[in-house]
Design an enzyme around this catalytic site. Structure first.
Site, PDB file in Angstrom:
ATOM      1  N   GLN A  25       0.851  -1.194   0.000  1.00  0.00           N
ATOM      2  CA  GLN A  25       0.000   0.000   0.000  1.00  0.00           C
ATOM      3  C   GLN A  25       0.885   1.242   0.000  1.00  0.00           C
ATOM      4  O   GLN A  25       1.553   1.517   1.004  1.00  0.00           O
ATOM      5  CB  GLN A  25      -0.886  -0.045   1.257  1.00  0.00           C
ATOM      6  CG  GLN A  25      -1.700   1.203   1.493  1.00  0.00           C
ATOM      7  CD  GLN A  25      -2.120   1.325   2.954  1.00  0.00           C
ATOM      8  OE1 GLN A  25      -1.515   0.750   3.850  1.00  0.00           O
ATOM      9  NE2 GLN A  25      -3.150   2.098   3.199  1.00  0.00           N
TER      10      GLN A  25
ATOM     11  N   SER B 216       4.576  -1.232   4.045  1.00  0.00           N
ATOM     12  CA  SER B 216       4.742  -2.589   4.581  1.00  0.00           C
ATOM     13  C   SER B 216       4.866  -3.586   3.433  1.00  0.00           C
ATOM     14  O   SER B 216       4.181  -3.442   2.409  1.00  0.00           O
ATOM     15  CB  SER B 216       3.545  -2.977   5.456  1.00  0.00           C
ATOM     16  OG  SER B 216       3.392  -2.049   6.502  1.00  0.00           O
TER      17      SER B 216
ATOM     18  N   GLU C 105      -9.651  -1.194   6.178  1.00  0.00           N
ATOM     19  CA  GLU C 105      -8.484  -1.395   7.038  1.00  0.00           C
ATOM     20  C   GLU C 105      -8.847  -1.214   8.508  1.00  0.00           C
ATOM     21  O   GLU C 105      -8.484  -2.016   9.350  1.00  0.00           O
ATOM     22  CB  GLU C 105      -7.371  -0.421   6.650  1.00  0.00           C
ATOM     23  CG  GLU C 105      -6.099  -0.627   7.475  1.00  0.00           C
ATOM     24  CD  GLU C 105      -4.952   0.303   7.072  1.00  0.00           C
ATOM     25  OE1 GLU C 105      -5.221   1.404   6.570  1.00  0.00           O
ATOM     26  OE2 GLU C 105      -3.801  -0.089   7.291  1.00  0.00           O
TER      27      GLU C 105
HETATM   28  C1  LIG Z   1       3.398  -0.652  11.550  1.00  0.00           C
HETATM   29  C2  LIG Z   1       3.041   0.351  10.532  1.00  0.00           C
HETATM   30  C3  LIG Z   1       2.746  -0.056   9.238  1.00  0.00           C
HETATM   31  C4  LIG Z   1       2.416   0.878   8.272  1.00  0.00           C
HETATM   32  N1  LIG Z   1       2.163   0.444   6.999  1.00  0.00           N
HETATM   33  C5  LIG Z   1       1.895   1.355   6.033  1.00  0.00           C
HETATM   34  C6  LIG Z   1       1.722   0.940   4.686  1.00  0.00           C
HETATM   35  O1  LIG Z   1       1.807  -0.242   4.367  1.00  0.00           O
HETATM   36  N2  LIG Z   1       1.471   1.855   3.749  1.00  0.00           N
HETATM   37  C7  LIG Z   1       1.359   3.187   4.053  1.00  0.00           C
HETATM   38  O2  LIG Z   1       1.099   3.980   3.157  1.00  0.00           O
HETATM   39  N3  LIG Z   1       1.541   3.626   5.331  1.00  0.00           N
HETATM   40  C8  LIG Z   1       1.813   2.742   6.317  1.00  0.00           C
HETATM   41  N4  LIG Z   1       2.024   3.185   7.611  1.00  0.00           N
HETATM   42  C9  LIG Z   1       2.018   4.614   7.865  1.00  0.00           C
HETATM   43  C10 LIG Z   1       0.901   5.118   8.769  1.00  0.00           C
HETATM   44  O3  LIG Z   1      -0.303   5.191   8.075  1.00  0.00           O
HETATM   45  C11 LIG Z   1       1.364   6.484   9.301  1.00  0.00           C
HETATM   46  O4  LIG Z   1       2.470   6.270  10.129  1.00  0.00           O
HETATM   47  C12 LIG Z   1       0.289   7.180  10.100  1.00  0.00           C
HETATM   48  O5  LIG Z   1      -0.795   7.555   9.294  1.00  0.00           O
HETATM   49  C13 LIG Z   1       0.841   8.414  10.817  1.00  0.00           C
HETATM   50  O6  LIG Z   1       1.577   9.252   9.992  1.00  0.00           O
HETATM   51  P1  LIG Z   1       3.052   9.736  10.407  1.00  0.00           P
HETATM   52  O7  LIG Z   1       3.824   8.541  10.731  1.00  0.00           O
HETATM   53  O8  LIG Z   1       3.541  10.631   9.354  1.00  0.00           O
HETATM   54  O9  LIG Z   1       2.865  10.542  11.744  1.00  0.00           O
HETATM   55  P2  LIG Z   1       2.421  12.073  11.875  1.00  0.00           P
HETATM   56  O10 LIG Z   1       1.206  12.317  11.071  1.00  0.00           O
HETATM   57  O11 LIG Z   1       3.584  12.958  11.672  1.00  0.00           O
HETATM   58  O12 LIG Z   1       2.015  12.082  13.404  1.00  0.00           O
HETATM   59  C14 LIG Z   1       2.935  12.315  14.477  1.00  0.00           C
HETATM   60  C15 LIG Z   1       2.129  12.629  15.724  1.00  0.00           C
HETATM   61  O13 LIG Z   1       1.343  13.797  15.509  1.00  0.00           O
HETATM   62  C16 LIG Z   1      -0.008  13.541  15.756  1.00  0.00           C
HETATM   63  N5  LIG Z   1      -0.869  14.301  14.845  1.00  0.00           N
HETATM   64  C17 LIG Z   1      -0.733  14.517  13.517  1.00  0.00           C
HETATM   65  N6  LIG Z   1      -1.766  15.216  13.035  1.00  0.00           N
HETATM   66  C18 LIG Z   1      -2.579  15.470  14.070  1.00  0.00           C
HETATM   67  C19 LIG Z   1      -3.834  16.134  14.230  1.00  0.00           C
HETATM   68  N7  LIG Z   1      -4.486  16.699  13.190  1.00  0.00           N
HETATM   69  N8  LIG Z   1      -4.375  16.172  15.441  1.00  0.00           N
HETATM   70  C20 LIG Z   1      -3.741  15.591  16.509  1.00  0.00           C
HETATM   71  N9  LIG Z   1      -2.570  14.957  16.438  1.00  0.00           N
HETATM   72  C21 LIG Z   1      -2.001  14.880  15.232  1.00  0.00           C
HETATM   73  C22 LIG Z   1      -0.147  12.039  15.497  1.00  0.00           C
HETATM   74  O14 LIG Z   1      -1.263  11.508  16.177  1.00  0.00           O
HETATM   75  C23 LIG Z   1       1.150  11.508  16.053  1.00  0.00           C
HETATM   76  O15 LIG Z   1       1.055  11.373  17.442  1.00  0.00           O
HETATM   77  C24 LIG Z   1       2.371   2.264   8.600  1.00  0.00           C
HETATM   78  C25 LIG Z   1       2.668   2.667   9.895  1.00  0.00           C
HETATM   79  C26 LIG Z   1       3.009   1.743  10.850  1.00  0.00           C
HETATM   80  C27 LIG Z   1       3.345   2.223  12.218  1.00  0.00           C
END
Ligand SMILES: Cc1cc2nc3c(=O)[nH]c(=O)nc-3n(C[C@H](O)[C@H](O)[C@H](O)COP(=O)(O)OP(=O)(O)OC[C@H]3O[C@@H](n4cnc5c(N)ncnc54)[C@H](O)[C@@H]3O)c2cc1C
Lengths: 400, 361
Positions: free
Chosen positions: A126, A161, A244
Site C-alpha cells: 500500500q 509494509s 483497514e
Molecule cells: C506498523 C506500521 C505499518 C504501516 N504500513 C503502512 C503501509 O503499508 N502503507 C502506508 O502507506 N503507510 C503505512 N504506515 C504509515 C501510517 O499510516 C502512518 O504512520 C500514520 O498515518 C501516521 O503518519 P506519520 O507517521 O507521518 O505521523 P504524523 O502524522 O507525523 O504524526 C505524528 C504525531 O502527531 C499527531 N498528529 C498529527 N496530526 C494530528 C492532528 N491533526 N491532530 C492531533 N494529532 C495529530 C499524530 O497523532 C502523532 O502522534 C504504517 C505505519 C506503521 C506504524
C-alpha cells in the site's frame, strides 16, 4: 435482543468445526515462513474451495461465491479461533485492494487481479504515506504526469509494509497539481518490477524490516492502470481505509489473547506459586477481561446494525482506537506477569510463548499509530460522532 | 441473532425519559437532596402509572413478567435523571422472592409489589462487605443486629435483608423494634440508612435449598442495575460536556474546537459506548444463561465503575469552574456515580469475586 442462533446456523457451525478438525494436518506451521511458502498457498487454496476465506467473492474472480451472510462469517471466525488453525491470507492486497476493485475497478482489472491476489500468488503493498504526508495524507506530493498513454511517476513513499516482497503496489499519486488538496489525487496500480522503483527496507522496533521506503524515478505506468477516475483517488482510498480500520481491533483476537494470558498465569510459577496467585495481577487480568467482553458485545451491536443496513454510529467509530489499545494492554499484562522472563526475545532459553508477548507489545503499538493514529481517531470520534467543530484553519503563513 | 433493543424496549425508554423530564427535573432532585423527601412520592406515583412496579413480577402474580434488560433500561433512565425514584430495591426484592419464596410467599408478596401496596427497601450490604459490629443474627425467627447502607428507605414499608449466613428475610418496618437511622453520604439523590433490629420478627424466605443461589441472583441483579444507573448518569455527563464544549467560547473560539477538550470528549464517548453494550449483554445473560450471570454482573459493574469515575471527573473538567459549582449541579451525577461504584461491591471486590467464580482464586 436475541443472541441465540437458529438451528441452521448451529448446523453450519458444526459443519465448519468438523471440516477444520478433519483437515488440520494441511495447515502450515509457524516454521513454514515466507508469504508464498507452498504450504501456505495450498492451505489458502483449500480454504477458498471450502468457503472458509474469500467466501463472498464471486467464483469468476477466484472466490467461493457465497452470498454475504455476516453470521456465517462470524461463525467461521469463531471456529478458527477455537481450532487455533491459521486463517486465510489477509495481506493488504486481500483486505484492501480486492474490496476496492470489486467496488470501483473495471471488468478487466477485476478479471486480471482479484483471482491471483486471493490465491496468494500476487502480493501487494500500500503506497499511501510519504515523508511529508502521514496523518495529513491528502498533502501527498508524489506526482504522476501524463506522457502519451502512460503516467510518469516521480516521488517517494514511506512506511510501505511488505514492499520488498510485493509483486504489485496500489499507490496514491498527485495527477492534478493545481486542483485542491483532496481533488488532484489518483489511485494507480502497478508492478513493483517496473523500472525506476527502488525499495529500501526500514528496520522497525521489533527488529524486522517489514516496512520500507519506496522511491520512484520516471516510473512509467499505463494510463489504463488507474482505479476510479483521475482526480478521484481520495474517494477510492477512503473506501479502502474503512476496510483497514474494520480489520484492526478484532475482538475475537483479543479474547484469544486474554485466554492465553490466563493460561500462562495458571501454569507459570514464581517463587513456587502460580502467577495467578498474585492478587494484583489477577485484578489486572479481570479488568482486561471486562474490557474484552465489552468490546465483544460492542462488536455484536455493530454487526446487528450492519445486518439491518443501519449505521452503527459511535459503536463503530471507536473500534480502532479502543481495540488496538486493548490489545496493547493485554500484551503489557503478559510481560508484567512474566517479570524478568518477559523481557527475553529472539531465540533464547526460558522464552515463553516464543517471545510473542514482547513482539505483540511492540507490534500493537505500531497498529495504534498505523492506519490513522489514536489522536486522529479521537478527532474523528469527536467531529463525526459527537458533532464537535473542526479545528479552525491557521491564517496562511507570511511569505510562504 | 439480534443485539439491539426491541421496539417495545425503545418505547419504554422514551416514555420513561419523557415522564422523568416532567416529574423529576433537577429542581425536584435538589429539593429531595435538601431534605424534602416527600417530593419523591409524586415521582413514584407517576412511575407506578407506567407500570414500573409490575415490571419484573411474573404475569401470574399480577406483573408484566419482563426481564433484567427492561429493568436495566429503567434504571439507566433513572440514573440519567439522577432521580430519587424508588425502583432498584423493589426489583431486587421481586427477584429474591421469586427465587427463594414459597408458593404462598409469592402469592402474598408479588401482587403487593406489583400494585405498589408494599414498598420494599433493601439492606444487603453485609452479604458483600461485613463491618465490625454489623450483621444480623437470627434466633427463633427473630433478627437482632445492624445492617448498614439500607437503600431506598424513604418510602419503604418493608425491608429485604439477610442474616450473617446469607439467608434472606423480609422485615416489616412498622415493627417497633425495627429502627432506621439515616446515614449521610455524598449522594443526596437517594436515601441511605442504618437498620437496627432487636429481636424483631422477620419472615424468612422459605426455600432453604435455594438460599445461596437466591442471594447470588439478587445481588447479581442489583449490580447490573447499579451498572445501568451509572451508565445513564455517565451518558448525561457526556452529553452535558459536549453541549457545553460547543457553546462556551474562550480565545475567540468555542472550547470544543480545542483538541485538548475535543479529545477529552472523544475519550469519554469511546470508553462509555462499549459499556452500554456490556451492560445490555450482562442483563440479557442474567435471564438467558443463569450460570454466567454472576460473573457478567461483576464484570459489568466493576468496568463501568472505572469508566464512570473517569467520566465524572472529565466532564467536570470540561465545564471549568462551572463544573465545580452547585449552580450547574453536575455534582449530583458525580456523586451518584461515586456511590454506585462502592455499593454492593467496589471494583476491586467485584474483580476478586469474578476471579474466584472462574476458579482463578
Ligand atoms: C506498523 C506500521 C505499518 C504501516 N504500513 C503502512 C503501509 O503499508 N502503507 C502506508 O502507506 N503507510 C503505512 N504506515 C504509515 C501510517 O499510516 C502512518 O504512520 C500514520 O498515518 C501516521 O503518519 P506519520 O507517521 O507521518 O505521523 P504524523 O502524522 O507525523 O504524526 C505524528 C504525531 O502527531 C499527531 N498528529 C498529527 N496530526 C494530528 C492532528 N491533526 N491532530 C492531533 N494529532 C495529530 C499524530 O497523532 C502523532 O502522534 C504504517 C505505519 C506503521 C506504524
Amino acid at each position: 435482543m436475541d443472541l441465540a442462533l437458529s438451528p441452521e446456523y448451529e448446523a453450519f457451525r458444526a459443519e465448519i468445526a468438523a471440516l477444520l478438525k478433519a483437515n488440520a494436518d494441511k495447515a502450515p506451521a509457524n516454521s513454514d515462513r515466507g508469504l508464498k511458502h507452498p504450504k501456505r498457498l495450498a492451505w489458502q487454496k483449500f480454504l477458498i474451495e471450502h468457503g472458509l476465506t474469500a467466501r463472498t467473492i464471486p467464483t469468476e474472480y477466484g472466490g467461493y461465491g457465497a452470498s454475504p451472510d455476516i453470521l456465517q462469517s462470524r461463525i467461521i471466525a469463531e471456529e478458527f479461533a477455537k481450532s487455533g488453525l491459521p486463517r486465510g491470507l489477509a495481506g493488504q492486497g486481500i483486505s484492501m485492494l480486492v474490496p476496492t476493485l470489486l467496488e470501483l475497478g473495471t471488468d478487466e482489472q477485476k478479471a486480471q487481479w482479484i483471482a491471483p491476489t486471493l490465491a496468494g500468488e500476487t502480493v501487494w503493498c500500500q503506497g499511501y504515506s510519504e515523508p511529508g504526508a502521514g496523518s495529513d495524507l491528502a498533502s501527498l506530493k508524489t506526482r504522476a504526469e501524463i506522457d502519451g498513454d502512460d503516467y510518469v511517476i516521480n516521488g517517494q513513499k514511506i512506511w510501505t509494509s511488505t514492499a520488498k516482497q510485493a509483486d504489485m503496489i496500489f499507490c496514491l499519486v498527485r495527477t492534478e497539481p493545481d486542483a485542491k488538496k483532496h481533488h488532484g489525487i489518483s489511485y494507480l496500480i502497478f508492478s513493483m518490477d517496473t523500472p525506476g522503483i527502488e525499495v529500501r527496507p526500514l528496520v522497525d522496533m521489533t527488529g524486522s524490516a517489514n516496512f520500507n521506503e519506496v522511491f520512484f524515478t520516471d516510473v512509467r505506468v499505463p494510463r489504463s492502470q488507474i482505479v476510479g477516475e483521475p482526480g478521484k483517488g481520495w474517494q477510492v482510498a477512503n473506501a479502502t481505509l474503512t476496510h483497514e480500520r474494520g480489520m484492526l481491533g478484532d475482538p475475537n483476537a483479543a479474547e484469544a489473547r486474554l485466554l492465553a494470558i490466563a493460561d500462562l498465569m495458571q501454569t507459570e510459577t514464581l517463587n513456587g506459586a502460580p502467577l495467578m496467585d498474585n492478587p494484583v495481577l489477577r485484578d489486572r487480568l479481570i479488568r482486561l477481561q471486562a474490557e474484552v467482553y465489552a468490546m465483544q458485545a460492542n462488536g455484536l451491536r455493530v454487526m446487528t446494525a450492519r445486518l439491518k443496513k443501519e449505521s452503527a454510529g459511535m459503536a463503530g467509530l471507536l473500534i480502532k482506537l479502543q481495540g488496538c489499545q486493548l490489545n496493547h494492554e493485554l500484551a503489557r499484562l503478559a510481560i508484567d506477569a512474566l517479570g524478568e522472563i518477559g523481557v527475553l526475545y529472539g531465540e533464547t532459553p526460558y522464552l515463553k510463548d516464543n517471545g510473542s508477548w514482547q513482539w505483540r507489545y511492540m507490534y500493537d503499538l505500531g497498529l495504534i499509530i498505523g492506519g490513522g493514529t489514536a489522536q486522529i481517531q479521537k478527532n474523528i470520534i469527536a467531529e463525526r460522532g459527537l458533532g464537535l467543530p473542526r479545528e479552525p484553519r491557521l491564517a496562511k503563513q507570511q511569505g510562504g | 441473532m439480534e443485539f439491539a433493543l426491541s421496539e417495545d424496549q425503545r418505547l419504554l425508554q422514551s416514555s420513561l425519559q419523557g415522564t422523568l423530564e416532567n416529574v423529576s427535573p433537577l429542581e425536584t432532585v435538589r429539593r429531595f437532596a435538601a431534605g424534602e423527601q416527600d417530593v419523591a412520592k409524586a415521582i413514584d406515583t407517576a412511575l407506578a402509572e407506567l407500570g414500573l412496579g409490575q415490571l419484573l413480577v411474573p404475569e401470574a402474580h399480577g406483573g408484566l413478567g419482563l426481564g433484567a434488560l427492561d429493568a436495566a433500561l429503567v434504571q439507566e433512565a433513572l440514573g440519567f435523571a439522577v432521580s430519587p425514584a424508588a425502583f432498584l430495591a423493589g426489583a431486587m426484592a421481586s427477584e429474591a422472592i421469586g427465587q427463594a419464596g414459597s408458593t404462598a410467599q409469592k402469592y402474598k408478596w408479588l401482587p403487593m409489589l406489583a400494585d405498589g401496596s408494599v414498598k420494599i427497601a433493601v439492606a444487603l450490604t453485609e452479604t458483600v462487605s461485613m463491618r465490625e459490629g454489623a450483621g444480623l443474627i437470627e434466633d427463633g425467627g427473630k433478627l437482632t443486629g445492624k445492617a448498614l447502607f439500607a437503600l431506598e428507605t424513604n418510602s419503604a414499608s418493608h425491608v429485604l435483608t439477610a442474616d450473617i449466613t446469607g439467608k434472606l428475610y423480609l422485615v416489616d418496618l412498622a415493627e417497633k423494634s425495627a429502627k432506621l437511622s439515616p446515614l449521610e453520604t455524598i449522594d443526596q439523590t437517594r436515601t441511605y440508612a442504618e437498620l437496627t433490629l432487636d429481636k424483631t420478627p422477620a419472615e424468612p424466605h422459605a426455600d432453604e435449598a435455594k438460599r445461596g443461589e437466591a442471594l447470588a441472583r439478587t445481588l447479581g441483579l442489583g449490580r447490573i442495575l447499579l451498572a445501568a444507573d451509572t451508565l445513564g448518569a455517565c451518558q448525561n455527563m457526556l452529553e452535558k460536556a459536549v453541549t457545553y464544549a460547543a457553546e462556551r467560547q474562550q480565545f475567540g473560539r468555542v472550547i470544543g474546537s480545542f483538541q485538548a477538550v475535543k479529545h477529552m470528549c472523544a475519550e469519554m464517548a469511546a470508553k462509555l459506548e462499549p459499556c452500554r453494550s456490556l451492560v445490555w449483554h450482562a442483563a440479557y445473560i442474567f435471564d438467558t444463561e443463569p450460570e454466567k450471570a454472576a460473573l457478567m454482573a461483576c464484570l459489568a459493574k466493576s468496568h463501568i465503575s472505572e469508566v464512570g469515575t473517569f467520566i465524572a471527573r472529565t466532564s467536570t473538567e470540561v465545564h471549568g469552574g462551572m463544573g465545580f459549582t452547585d449552580l450547574v449541579g453536575l455534582h449530583y451525577w458525580f456523586k451518584r456515580i461515586g456511590t454506585n461504584r462502592q455499593w454492593l461491591g467496589s471494583p476491586e471486590q467485584l474483580r476478586a469475586e469474578a476471579a474466584s467464580l472462574q476458579g482463578w482464586a
